[in-house]
Design a protein around this motif. Structure first.
Motif, PDB file in Angstrom:
ATOM      1  N   VAL A 178     -22.101 -16.861  15.576  1.00 30.58           N
ATOM      2  CA  VAL A 178     -23.147 -15.783  16.322  1.00 30.58           C
ATOM      3  C   VAL A 178     -24.353 -15.776  14.971  1.00 30.58           C
ATOM      4  CG1 VAL A 178     -22.039 -13.637  14.165  1.00 30.58           C
ATOM      5  CG2 VAL A 178     -24.066 -13.721  15.532  1.00 30.58           C
ATOM      6  N   VAL A 179     -25.415 -15.696  14.820  1.00 33.31           N
ATOM      7  CA  VAL A 179     -26.416 -16.374  14.326  1.00 33.31           C
ATOM      8  C   VAL A 179     -27.416 -15.049  14.142  1.00 33.31           C
ATOM      9  CG1 VAL A 179     -28.688 -17.611  13.645  1.00 33.31           C
ATOM     10  CG2 VAL A 179     -26.032 -18.853  14.510  1.00 33.31           C
ATOM     11  N   ASN A 180     -27.852 -14.597  12.734  1.00 31.30           N
ATOM     12  CA  ASN A 180     -29.007 -13.803  12.578  1.00 31.30           C
ATOM     13  C   ASN A 180     -29.961 -14.492  11.961  1.00 31.30           C
ATOM     14  OD1 ASN A 180     -26.697 -11.269  13.001  1.00 31.30           O
ATOM     15  ND2 ASN A 180     -26.255 -11.282  11.329  1.00 31.30           N
ATOM     16  N   LEU A 181     -31.490 -14.681  12.325  1.00 25.24           N
ATOM     17  CA  LEU A 181     -32.310 -14.947  11.905  1.00 25.24           C
ATOM     18  C   LEU A 181     -33.298 -13.653  11.816  1.00 25.24           C
ATOM     19  CD1 LEU A 181     -33.018 -17.530  15.031  1.00 25.24           C
ATOM     20  CD2 LEU A 181     -32.086 -17.894  12.639  1.00 25.24           C
ATOM     21  N   ASN A 182     -34.180 -13.877  10.211  1.00 25.69           N
ATOM     22  CA  ASN A 182     -34.327 -12.749   9.426  1.00 25.69           C
ATOM     23  C   ASN A 182     -36.084 -13.847   9.026  1.00 25.69           C
ATOM     24  OD1 ASN A 182     -35.435 -10.757   7.993  1.00 25.69           O
ATOM     25  ND2 ASN A 182     -33.674 -10.327   6.813  1.00 25.69           N
ATOM     26  N   PHE A 183     -36.780 -13.370  10.254  1.00 28.14           N
ATOM     27  CA  PHE A 183     -38.121 -13.184   9.394  1.00 28.14           C
ATOM     28  C   PHE A 183     -39.398 -13.287   8.971  1.00 28.14           C
ATOM     29  CE2 PHE A 183     -36.931 -14.690  14.533  1.00 28.14           C
ATOM     30  CZ  PHE A 183     -37.502 -16.272  14.382  1.00 28.14           C
ATOM     31  N   ILE A 184     -39.426 -14.175   8.229  1.00 32.15           N
ATOM     32  CA  ILE A 184     -39.589 -12.972   6.445  1.00 32.15           C
ATOM     33  C   ILE A 184     -41.087 -13.555   6.064  1.00 32.15           C
ATOM     34  CG2 ILE A 184     -39.499 -12.560   3.592  1.00 32.15           C
ATOM     35  CD1 ILE A 184     -36.602 -13.509   4.732  1.00 32.15           C
ATOM     36  N   CYS A 185     -42.605 -12.632   5.602  1.00 35.22           N
ATOM     37  CA  CYS A 185     -43.111 -12.298   5.349  1.00 35.22           C
ATOM     38  C   CYS A 185     -44.064 -11.567   4.933  1.00 35.22           C
ATOM     39  CB  CYS A 185     -44.793 -12.884   6.798  1.00 35.22           C
ATOM     40  SG  CYS A 185     -46.451 -13.439   6.159  1.00 35.22           S
ATOM     41  N   THR A 186     -44.555 -11.755   3.649  1.00 34.84           N
ATOM     42  CA  THR A 186     -45.452 -10.554   2.547  1.00 34.84           C
ATOM     43  C   THR A 186     -44.912  -9.045   3.175  1.00 34.84           C
ATOM     44  OG1 THR A 186     -46.195 -11.893   1.569  1.00 34.84           O
ATOM     45  CG2 THR A 186     -46.460  -9.989   0.893  1.00 34.84           C
ATOM     46  N   HIS A 187     -45.978  -8.921   4.040  1.00 39.30           N
ATOM     47  CA  HIS A 187     -46.205  -7.086   4.392  1.00 39.30           C
ATOM     48  C   HIS A 187     -45.250  -7.006   5.946  1.00 39.30           C
ATOM     49  CE1 HIS A 187     -50.085  -8.405   2.737  1.00 39.30           C
ATOM     50  NE2 HIS A 187     -49.482  -7.112   1.182  1.00 39.30           N
ATOM     51  N   ASN A 188     -44.374  -7.666   6.438  1.00 42.72           N
ATOM     52  CA  ASN A 188     -43.592  -7.766   7.442  1.00 42.72           C
ATOM     53  C   ASN A 188     -44.609  -6.692   8.948  1.00 42.72           C
ATOM     54  OD1 ASN A 188     -41.517  -5.709   8.850  1.00 42.72           O
ATOM     55  ND2 ASN A 188     -41.674  -7.366   9.356  1.00 42.72           N
ATOM     56  N   SER A 189     -45.909  -6.850   9.123  1.00 44.62           N
ATOM     57  CA  SER A 189     -47.192  -6.901   9.668  1.00 44.62           C
ATOM     58  C   SER A 189     -47.431  -7.898  10.617  1.00 44.62           C
ATOM     59  CB  SER A 189     -48.026  -6.485   8.856  1.00 44.62           C
ATOM     60  OG  SER A 189     -48.368  -7.484   8.517  1.00 44.62           O
ATOM     61  N   ARG A 190     -47.417  -8.487  11.040  1.00 42.52           N
ATOM     62  CA  ARG A 190     -47.969  -9.931  12.106  1.00 42.52           C
ATOM     63  C   ARG A 190     -47.122 -10.715  12.487  1.00 42.52           C
ATOM     64  NH1 ARG A 190     -51.866  -7.946   8.954  1.00 42.52           N
ATOM     65  NH2 ARG A 190     -53.559  -7.202   9.851  1.00 42.52           N
ATOM     66  N   ARG A 191     -47.439 -11.842  11.632  1.00 45.11           N
ATOM     67  CA  ARG A 191     -46.853 -13.317  11.818  1.00 45.11           C
ATOM     68  C   ARG A 191     -44.513 -13.265  12.084  1.00 45.11           C
ATOM     69  NH1 ARG A 191     -49.287 -16.548   7.260  1.00 45.11           N
ATOM     70  NH2 ARG A 191     -49.135 -14.157   6.212  1.00 45.11           N
ATOM     71  N   SER A 192     -44.212 -12.531  10.959  1.00 43.80           N
ATOM     72  CA  SER A 192     -42.696 -11.752  10.896  1.00 43.80           C
ATOM     73  C   SER A 192     -42.285 -11.752  12.384  1.00 43.80           C
ATOM     74  CB  SER A 192     -42.051 -11.581   9.503  1.00 43.80           C
ATOM     75  OG  SER A 192     -43.339 -10.751   9.105  1.00 43.80           O
ATOM     76  N   GLN A 193     -43.012 -10.260  12.510  1.00 45.14           N
ATOM     77  CA  GLN A 193     -43.453  -9.273  13.797  1.00 45.14           C
ATOM     78  C   GLN A 193     -42.648 -10.369  15.083  1.00 45.14           C
ATOM     79  OE1 GLN A 193     -41.813  -6.643  13.976  1.00 45.14           O
ATOM     80  NE2 GLN A 193     -42.847  -5.462  11.877  1.00 45.14           N
ATOM     81  N   LEU A 194     -43.715 -11.016  15.748  1.00 40.92           N
ATOM     82  CA  LEU A 194     -43.679 -11.751  16.451  1.00 40.92           C
ATOM     83  C   LEU A 194     -43.055 -12.976  16.223  1.00 40.92           C
ATOM     84  CD1 LEU A 194     -47.717 -13.237  16.309  1.00 40.92           C
ATOM     85  CD2 LEU A 194     -46.937 -11.902  17.719  1.00 40.92           C
ATOM     86  N   GLY A 195     -42.546 -13.581  15.064  1.00 42.29           N
ATOM     87  CA  GLY A 195     -40.994 -14.638  15.322  1.00 42.29           C
ATOM     88  C   GLY A 195     -40.385 -13.276  15.554  1.00 42.29           C
ATOM     89  N   GLN A 196     -40.405 -12.804  15.266  1.00 46.96           N
ATOM     90  CA  GLN A 196     -38.794 -11.354  15.505  1.00 46.96           C
ATOM     91  C   GLN A 196     -38.718 -11.740  16.992  1.00 46.96           C
ATOM     92  OE1 GLN A 196     -38.448  -7.364  13.933  1.00 46.96           O
ATOM     93  NE2 GLN A 196     -36.859  -7.574  15.124  1.00 46.96           N
ATOM     94  N   VAL A 197     -39.884 -10.503  17.846  1.00 44.70           N
ATOM     95  CA  VAL A 197     -39.510 -10.778  19.288  1.00 44.70           C
ATOM     96  C   VAL A 197     -39.659 -11.589  19.856  1.00 44.70           C
ATOM     97  CG1 VAL A 197     -41.267 -10.173  20.968  1.00 44.70           C
ATOM     98  CG2 VAL A 197     -40.993  -9.191  18.789  1.00 44.70           C
ATOM     99  N   TRP A 198     -40.217 -12.703  19.526  1.00 49.79           N
ATOM    100  CA  TRP A 198     -39.766 -14.468  20.831  1.00 49.79           C
ATOM    101  C   TRP A 198     -38.589 -14.503  20.942  1.00 49.79           C
ATOM    102  CZ3 TRP A 198     -42.428 -14.420  24.456  1.00 49.79           C
ATOM    103  CH2 TRP A 198     -43.720 -14.304  24.857  1.00 49.79           C
ATOM    104  N   ALA A 199     -38.415 -14.973  19.074  1.00 49.53           N
ATOM    105  CA  ALA A 199     -36.837 -15.155  18.880  1.00 49.53           C
ATOM    106  C   ALA A 199     -35.611 -14.328  19.726  1.00 49.53           C
ATOM    107  CB  ALA A 199     -36.016 -14.896  17.377  1.00 49.53           C
ATOM    108  N   PHE A 200     -35.534 -13.115  20.069  1.00 47.65           N
ATOM    109  CA  PHE A 200     -35.196 -11.726  21.199  1.00 47.65           C
ATOM    110  C   PHE A 200     -35.702 -12.632  22.086  1.00 47.65           C
ATOM    111  CE2 PHE A 200     -36.420  -8.111  23.098  1.00 47.65           C
ATOM    112  CZ  PHE A 200     -34.721  -7.632  23.529  1.00 47.65           C
ATOM    113  N   PHE A 201     -36.701 -13.261  22.860  1.00 44.53           N
ATOM    114  CA  PHE A 201     -36.363 -12.974  24.016  1.00 44.53           C
ATOM    115  C   PHE A 201     -35.851 -14.724  24.448  1.00 44.53           C
ATOM    116  CE2 PHE A 201     -38.490 -15.414  27.483  1.00 44.53           C
ATOM    117  CZ  PHE A 201     -38.311 -14.519  28.266  1.00 44.53           C
ATOM    118  N   ALA A 202     -36.197 -15.537  23.504  1.00 42.87           N
ATOM    119  CA  ALA A 202     -35.929 -16.650  23.560  1.00 42.87           C
ATOM    120  C   ALA A 202     -34.106 -16.864  23.673  1.00 42.87           C
ATOM    121  CB  ALA A 202     -36.489 -17.636  22.226  1.00 42.87           C
ATOM    122  N   ALA A 203     -33.688 -15.385  23.024  1.00 47.09           N
ATOM    123  CA  ALA A 203     -31.772 -15.972  22.690  1.00 47.09           C
ATOM    124  C   ALA A 203     -31.509 -15.461  23.996  1.00 47.09           C
ATOM    125  CB  ALA A 203     -31.534 -14.751  21.164  1.00 47.09           C
ATOM    126  N   ASN A 204     -32.535 -14.180  24.714  1.00 44.90           N
ATOM    127  CA  ASN A 204     -31.602 -14.150  25.719  1.00 44.90           C
ATOM    128  C   ASN A 204     -32.468 -14.977  27.169  1.00 44.90           C
ATOM    129  OD1 ASN A 204     -31.125 -10.609  26.347  1.00 44.90           O
ATOM    130  ND2 ASN A 204     -32.779 -11.215  24.775  1.00 44.90           N
TER     131      ASN A 204
END
Length: 208
Positions: A44-70
């Protein structure tokens, strides 16, 4: 908000449309290798997308990694965080809704609402809101993928991660409240979707 575009179609089209430089491909292959090594070791792997404010790029990374894992049927969990708590920015929510993701408000807050995010064809969901990278919602151990621009000196260095990779994206924030806003966010959305596709497709190939 409903969308005429499915997340799967956008995901596939993004991969086919976005041209990646050799340098970018090599970086993504390096990240894929790190993910594969952790996957083979732990299952199992946990990916943590990190950016200063966690408002744009890191959120997009999380959502697309969620989709891609499925999509690739991988036991990969995606999270995101920052060094500061702000909000899952409204334009980020909007650009994801436009490409087929569904947002259900779980906990309303003017400052930082929480959304349950899902897409057609799955019963799974993730929780989206702005938080620190070490928030209790983010599982350990994790691979840190920082998404701030190269020039952004505030991009955090996460010492506790099992692997740390820097995958910078241009911040769409510069387009806020301009005529180019929707186009810029969609372009960033597409770029991140394409790169996540490339990255996790390589993991899938390595595990077969």
């Amino acid at each position: 908000m409903t969308s005429a575009i499915s997340s799967e179609n956008f995901f596939l089209n993004a991969y086919n449309k976005v041209t990646l430089s050799d340098d970018r491909k090599n970086l993504l292959l390096k990240i894929s290798k790190g993910i594969t090594e952790e996957y083979q070791k732990e299952g199992v792997v946990n990916l943590n997308f990190i950016c200063t404010h966690n408002s744009r790029r890191s959120q997009l990374g999380q959502v697309w990694a969620f989709f891609a894992a499925n999509y690739f049927d991988l036991n990969i969990h995606s999270f995101s965080g920052g060094t500061e708590v702000t909000a899952f920015f409204k334009n980020t929510v909007k650009t994801l809704q436009k490409v087929g993701f569904t947002f259900h408000l779980e906990n309303f807050s003017h400052q930082n609402p929480k959304y349950i995010i899902t897409f057609d064809g799955t019963t799974k969901s993730i929780l989206g809101f702005s938080k620190r990278y070490d928030d209790v919602e983010n599982k350990n151990p994790f691979i840190a993928i920082t998404t701030c621009n190269n020039a952004d000196t505030n991009c955090p260095f996460i010492t506790e991660a099992v692997h740390r990779f820097h995958l910078p994206f241009v911040d769409p924030k510069s387009s806020d409240d301009t005529e180019l806003q929707d186009e810029t966010y969609l372009k960033t959305n597409q770029q991140i979707a394409a790169e996540i596709y490339f990255m996790l497709a390589e993991v899938k190939k390595a595990l077969v």
